[in-house]
Design an enzyme around this catalytic site. Structure first.
Site, PDB file in Angstrom:
ATOM      1  N   GLU A  49     -41.362   0.984 -32.414  1.00 20.03           N
ATOM      2  CA  GLU A  49     -41.018   0.859 -33.838  1.00 20.03           C
ATOM      3  C   GLU A  49     -39.742   0.041 -33.902  1.00 20.03           C
ATOM      4  O   GLU A  49     -38.728   0.437 -33.314  1.00 20.03           O
ATOM      5  CB  GLU A  49     -40.764   2.224 -34.495  1.00 20.03           C
ATOM      6  CG  GLU A  49     -42.018   3.025 -34.772  1.00 20.03           C
ATOM      7  CD  GLU A  49     -41.742   4.292 -35.571  1.00 20.03           C
ATOM      8  OE1 GLU A  49     -40.797   4.312 -36.386  1.00 20.03           O
ATOM      9  OE2 GLU A  49     -42.478   5.267 -35.354  1.00 20.03           O
ATOM     10  N   GLU A  66     -40.772  10.303 -31.679  1.00 19.35           N
ATOM     11  CA  GLU A  66     -39.375  10.661 -32.004  1.00 19.35           C
ATOM     12  C   GLU A  66     -39.103  12.159 -31.850  1.00 19.35           C
ATOM     13  O   GLU A  66     -38.552  12.796 -32.760  1.00 19.35           O
ATOM     14  CB  GLU A  66     -39.008  10.188 -33.428  1.00 19.35           C
ATOM     15  CG  GLU A  66     -39.002   8.680 -33.562  1.00 19.35           C
ATOM     16  CD  GLU A  66     -38.419   8.166 -34.879  1.00 19.35           C
ATOM     17  OE1 GLU A  66     -38.151   8.964 -35.784  1.00 19.35           O
ATOM     18  OE2 GLU A  66     -38.240   6.937 -34.979  1.00 19.35           O
TER      19      GLU A  66
HETATM   20  O1  AHR Z   1     -41.588   3.872 -39.775  1.00 20.46           O
HETATM   21  C1  AHR Z   1     -41.101   4.899 -40.587  1.00 20.46           C
HETATM   22  C2  AHR Z   1     -40.626   6.101 -39.794  1.00 20.46           C
HETATM   23  O2  AHR Z   1     -39.500   5.761 -39.046  1.00 20.46           O
HETATM   24  C3  AHR Z   1     -41.583   6.650 -38.765  1.00 20.46           C
HETATM   25  O3  AHR Z   1     -42.493   7.540 -39.301  1.00 20.46           O
HETATM   26  C4  AHR Z   1     -40.685   7.358 -37.806  1.00 20.46           C
HETATM   27  O4  AHR Z   1     -41.200   7.391 -36.507  1.00 20.46           O
HETATM   28  C5  AHR Z   1     -39.381   6.593 -37.903  1.00 20.46           C
HETATM   29  O5  AHR Z   1     -38.288   7.426 -38.051  1.00 20.46           O
END
Ligand code: AHR
Length: 516
Positions: free
Chosen positions: A317, A200
């Site tokens: 994610e 990110e």
């Molecule tokens: O999964 C929780 C968080 O969400 C992670 O650390 C990050 O990559 C995302 O913003």
């Protein structure tokens, strides 16, 4: 997005790979699906059933890894968690973050545990004792027979750190770094194939956040060194995360730099029912599908001049996450402990359908996360329970393989704010060696949805297994000692070319059987 755009999309096929939708609303609530086994979208990559664990809250420390707990084995792995994880057939496991990875020095997590340093952990505001590091993670992956995916620190980290982590894990020659690995007990390289080029990096919340230009340049140099150390590694570029505004611009710029070195573009998404509007929440997967298509277009543009190099999408994610955001009272160890209900499980099923319906381009997907932190498995000191979202994940990851099929779907619809008329039926199909798996979500809150399944070029051959995830109410939750949301199994006779099956309201059903 208007209904007409949705319909236009339905009739231009090869790039799109979404189920075809027929315009117009039948007078009663029902659906019809035509299945032609020669209309394939793509090979389903088992890595879409990946998961993510972060050094955060009780995910690793107190979830996966709890030395001293009577339920843990000699490696410190919780055996009850191991069993629940193994049942999910995790194909790929991403670690150590997440935001955590952007200030992580992998050298802090190797060597004798008693000598590892404690560090200020700024992503989640705690102290990291580094008791679970590279060796423990790779041992865990070995134990659950999953492919590891390491996310390098491209925030505060250097090119050397990223390159030497690949060397430590994968290099077979005699160097100071590989001698260190051997001194720490591992003679042969592990051969870790999947490496993230940061996490990110588009977000101001990220340590070492930079502009797309700066990240692209920095990640390119890291990528070169990592691939020169081990040419077999596959690199995942940090594409747009959930929250950044100019996500298309970010992806386009990053791929201008990484179009010859990245093998995947990482995308993240978290969704939630913030307005407590069930039907709007049920459209979440349409946004996922839309973002997938847009990212695919950007990738196609980026690789126009490099026809021999493929870049796929890694939704590395994804989940429902909107309640336990780490704000207010929720602090310290018990952070991000989202409690899931049935409607969340239905959204998870529609996300998995979307990955299957885009199987040609989505080749990695990691549910975030695996234990306790926004997770399907939830522990206390003496046991665990399986959250509602565990069950669709279990069914998909154990059954939906082979080729994903493009379907013709004619379903009754409901109106939505952003996606026009949305079909009550959400569906994907997987065909593997003559076995057909259909994943059907009835989004209708109160009504059954009779579905007529019509085979175009095959016949049903005997009984189909039926597995249904449902519960008394869309807000039903599982907890310790009570699991109203679970799988119910049955069978349905199937022969000839037509099968009519009635889906219960607010449910996910998997149908599985042989075709001839
Ligand atoms: O999964 C929780 C968080 O969400 C992670 O650390 C990050 O990559 C995302 O913003």
């Amino acid at each position: 997005m208007s209904h007409s755009r949705l319909s236009r999309r339905a009739f231009s096929s090869s790039l799109i790979a979404a189920p075809l939708l027929l315009k117009g609303k039948p007078s009663s609530v029902e659906a019809r699906v035509k299945i032609d086994t020669e209309r394939t979208i793509g090979e389903i990559d088992p890595k879409i059933y990946g998961k993510f664990i972060e050094m955060l809250g009780r995910c690793v420390d107190g979830g996966i890894f709890e030395p001293g707990n009577s339920l843990s084995d000699s490696n410190g792995f919780r055996t009850d968690v191991l069993k629940a994880v193994e049942d999910l057939h995790v194909s790929l496991l991403r670690w150590p973050g997440g935001n955590f990875s952007s200030n992580y020095n992998w050298r802090d997590g190797i060597g004798p545990r008693a000598e590892r340093p404690s560090r200020v952990e700024m992503a989640w505001g705690t102290v990291e004792k580094n008791q679970f590091g590279t060796h423990e993670f790779l041992q865990y992956c070995d134990t659950i027979k999953t492919e590891p995916y390491l996310c390098a620190n491209l925030g505060t980290g250097t090119w050397d750190e990223a390159q030497q982590w690949v060397e430590y894990c994968n290099y077979s020659g005699d160097t100071a770094t590989t001698r260190l690995r051997q001194k720490n007990g591992r003679q042969q390289p592990w051969g870790v194939k999947y490496w993230g080029l940061g996490n990110e990096m588009d977000g101001p919340w990220q340590m070492g956040h930079r502009s797309a230009e700066d990240y692209g340049k920095f990640a390119l140099e890291a990528a070169k060194l990592m691939k020169w150390t081990d040419p077999s590694v596959k690199l995942i570029a940090a594409g747009s995360s959930n929250f950044a505004a100019d996500w298309t611009g970010w992806n386009r710029t990053v791929l201008q730099y990484l179009n010859r070195h990245a093998d995947y573009l990482s995308l993240h998404t978290y969704v939630g029912n913030r307005e407590n509007n069930y039907y709007e929440f049920m459209t979440s997967s349409l946004e996922l599908a839309e973002r997938t298509r847009i990212a695919e277009g950007i990738i196609r543009e980026a690789v126009r001049d490099t026809p021999d190099h493929k870049i796929y999408i890694a939704w590395d994610e994804w989940n429902v996450w909107y309640r336990a955001r780490g704000e207010g009272k929720e602090k310290g160890r018990r952070i991000l402990e989202e409690q899931y209900n049935l409607e969340d499980a239905l959204v998870v099923a529609t996300f998995l359908n979307t990955f299957l319906n885009n199987a040609h381009i989505v080749k990695i997907a990691n549910l975030a996360q695996l234990v306790n932190v926004i997770a399907p498995i939830f522990t206390n000191d003496t046991g665990l329970f399986l959250q509602t979202i565990y069950y669709p994940i279990l069914l998909f990851a154990n059954n939906s393989f082979g080729k994903s099929l493009e379907l013709f779907v004619d379903s009754a619809t409901f109106p939505s704010k952003h996606f026009g008329d949305v079909p009550y039926l959400d569906i994907s199909a997987a065909l593997d060696n003559g076995t057909l798996v259909l994943n059907l979500v009835n989004r209708h809150l109160t009504d059954k949805l009779p579905v007529t399944l019509e085979l175009e070029d095959k016949q049903f051959s005997g009984a189909f297994e039926v597995s249904t995830v449902n519960g008394p109410d869309i807000k039903s939750q599982n907890t310790f000692g009570s699991g109203p949301v679970k799988i119910a199994n049955s069978r349905v006779d199937a022969s000839g070319t037509r099968l009519r099956y009635e889906l219960p309201p607010h449910s996910y059903t998997m149908l599985k059987g042989k075709l001839t």
